[in-house]
Design a protein around this motif. Structure first.
Motif, PDB file in Angstrom:
ATOM      1  N   ASP A  93       0.504  -1.060  -0.289  1.00  0.00           N
ATOM      2  CA  ASP A  93      -0.077   0.057   0.493  1.00  0.00           C
ATOM      3  C   ASP A  93       1.106   1.059   0.162  1.00  0.00           C
ATOM      4  OD1 ASP A  93      -1.654   1.628   0.181  1.00  0.00           O
ATOM      5  OD2 ASP A  93      -2.684   1.192   1.895  1.00  0.00           O
ATOM      6  N   LEU A  94       0.934   1.651  -1.084  1.00  0.00           N
ATOM      7  CA  LEU A  94       1.887   2.968  -1.269  1.00  0.00           C
ATOM      8  C   LEU A  94       1.827   4.427  -0.497  1.00  0.00           C
ATOM      9  CD1 LEU A  94       2.620   3.292  -5.462  1.00  0.00           C
ATOM     10  CD2 LEU A  94       4.550   2.327  -3.100  1.00  0.00           C
ATOM     11  N   THR A  95       0.381   4.602   0.268  1.00  0.00           N
ATOM     12  CA  THR A  95      -0.245   5.623   0.759  1.00  0.00           C
ATOM     13  C   THR A  95       0.891   5.615   2.375  1.00  0.00           C
ATOM     14  OG1 THR A  95      -2.039   3.935   1.872  1.00  0.00           O
ATOM     15  CG2 THR A  95      -2.769   5.500  -0.002  1.00  0.00           C
ATOM     16  N   PRO A 101       9.765  11.717   2.124  1.00  0.00           N
ATOM     17  CA  PRO A 101      10.602  12.164   1.311  1.00  0.00           C
ATOM     18  C   PRO A 101      10.205  11.760  -0.591  1.00  0.00           C
ATOM     19  CG  PRO A 101      11.846  12.009   2.988  1.00  0.00           C
ATOM     20  CD  PRO A 101      10.593  10.931   3.590  1.00  0.00           C
ATOM     21  N   ALA A 102      10.021  12.638  -1.564  1.00  0.00           N
ATOM     22  CA  ALA A 102       9.906  12.694  -2.517  1.00  0.00           C
ATOM     23  C   ALA A 102      10.565  10.892  -2.691  1.00  0.00           C
ATOM     24  CB  ALA A 102       9.875  13.874  -3.708  1.00  0.00           C
ATOM     25  N   LEU A 103      12.150  10.823  -2.746  1.00  0.00           N
ATOM     26  CA  LEU A 103      13.435  10.719  -2.834  1.00  0.00           C
ATOM     27  C   LEU A 103      12.604   8.614  -2.355  1.00  0.00           C
ATOM     28  CD1 LEU A 103      14.938   9.251  -4.361  1.00  0.00           C
ATOM     29  CD2 LEU A 103      16.502  10.196  -2.734  1.00  0.00           C
ATOM     30  N   ILE A 104      11.806   9.141  -1.445  1.00  0.00           N
ATOM     31  CA  ILE A 104      11.312   7.861  -0.972  1.00  0.00           C
ATOM     32  C   ILE A 104      10.276   6.932  -1.793  1.00  0.00           C
ATOM     33  CG2 ILE A 104      10.784   6.746   1.875  1.00  0.00           C
ATOM     34  CD1 ILE A 104      13.556   7.043   1.482  1.00  0.00           C
ATOM     35  N   GLN A 105       9.418   8.709  -1.371  1.00  0.00           N
ATOM     36  CA  GLN A 105       8.258   7.430  -2.522  1.00  0.00           C
ATOM     37  C   GLN A 105       8.285   6.624  -3.875  1.00  0.00           C
ATOM     38  OE1 GLN A 105       5.281  10.724  -2.282  1.00  0.00           O
ATOM     39  NE2 GLN A 105       5.365  11.238  -0.171  1.00  0.00           N
ATOM     40  N   GLN A 109       7.071   3.247  -5.180  1.00  0.00           N
ATOM     41  CA  GLN A 109       7.006   2.727  -6.415  1.00  0.00           C
ATOM     42  C   GLN A 109       7.763   2.243  -7.724  1.00  0.00           C
ATOM     43  OE1 GLN A 109       6.467   6.896  -7.962  1.00  0.00           O
ATOM     44  NE2 GLN A 109       4.146   7.445  -6.323  1.00  0.00           N
ATOM     45  N   LYS A 110       8.617   2.172  -7.567  1.00  0.00           N
ATOM     46  CA  LYS A 110       9.424   1.592  -8.002  1.00  0.00           C
ATOM     47  C   LYS A 110       9.446   0.445  -7.996  1.00  0.00           C
ATOM     48  CE  LYS A 110      12.103   5.473 -10.545  1.00  0.00           C
ATOM     49  NZ  LYS A 110      13.308   4.953 -11.437  1.00  0.00           N
ATOM     50  N   ILE A 111       9.653   0.240  -6.554  1.00  0.00           N
ATOM     51  CA  ILE A 111       9.843  -1.355  -5.528  1.00  0.00           C
ATOM     52  C   ILE A 111       8.547  -2.283  -6.272  1.00  0.00           C
ATOM     53  CG2 ILE A 111      10.109  -2.223  -3.879  1.00  0.00           C
ATOM     54  CD1 ILE A 111      11.838  -0.549  -2.955  1.00  0.00           C
TER      55      ILE A 111
END
Length: 125
Positions: A93-95, A101-105, A109-111
């Motif tokens: 769940d990406l929420t 931080p944007a990089l972690i998000q 997503q990439k994972i």
């Protein structure tokens, strides 16, 4: 080189090699199997007692007994199969990454994308 030929049905070459190498040290050269049977290769300097010991090890050999390396490989494959079977059961769940931080998000997503691609390659996605 001295060869000892023994008629055997099934054999776990890797385990037998380990047992013979452990018992005979440098006098043990190798083991091979084929239509000729099982052949234990000993150095020319092997004694009659070592030849007898090698033959006893072959006769007592249990092909079902695995080496630690073989068992580890079986365990690794079982864990991989279990992970494949579990794929999708706990969809990420990406929420949960909101507020990060944007990089972690982006990494999350990439994972998730990579997991889906790998599952797709294996016919599970």
């Amino acid at each position: 080189m001295k060869d000892i030929v023994v008629e055997r049905g099934s054999v776990n070459i890797e385990a037998l090699d380990t047992d013979l190498r452990s018992a005979l040290g440098s006098q043990f050269v190798g083991v091979s199997a084929g239509p000729f049977g099982l052949r234990v290769h000993l150095a020319d300097g092997a004694t009659a007692a070592q030849e007898t010991q090698a033959q006893q090890i072959v006769v007592a050999h249990d092909p079902a007994r695995l080496t630690p390396k073989q068992q580890a490989e079986i365990d690794r494959k079982a864990k991989l199969e279990q992970a494949r079977a579990n794929y999708g059961a706990d969809e990420t769940d990406l929420t949960a990454f909101n507020g990060q931080p944007a990089l972690i998000q982006k990494l999350a997503q990439k994972i998730v994308w990579l997991e889906r691609e790998v599952a797709s390659l294996h016919g599970r996605g």
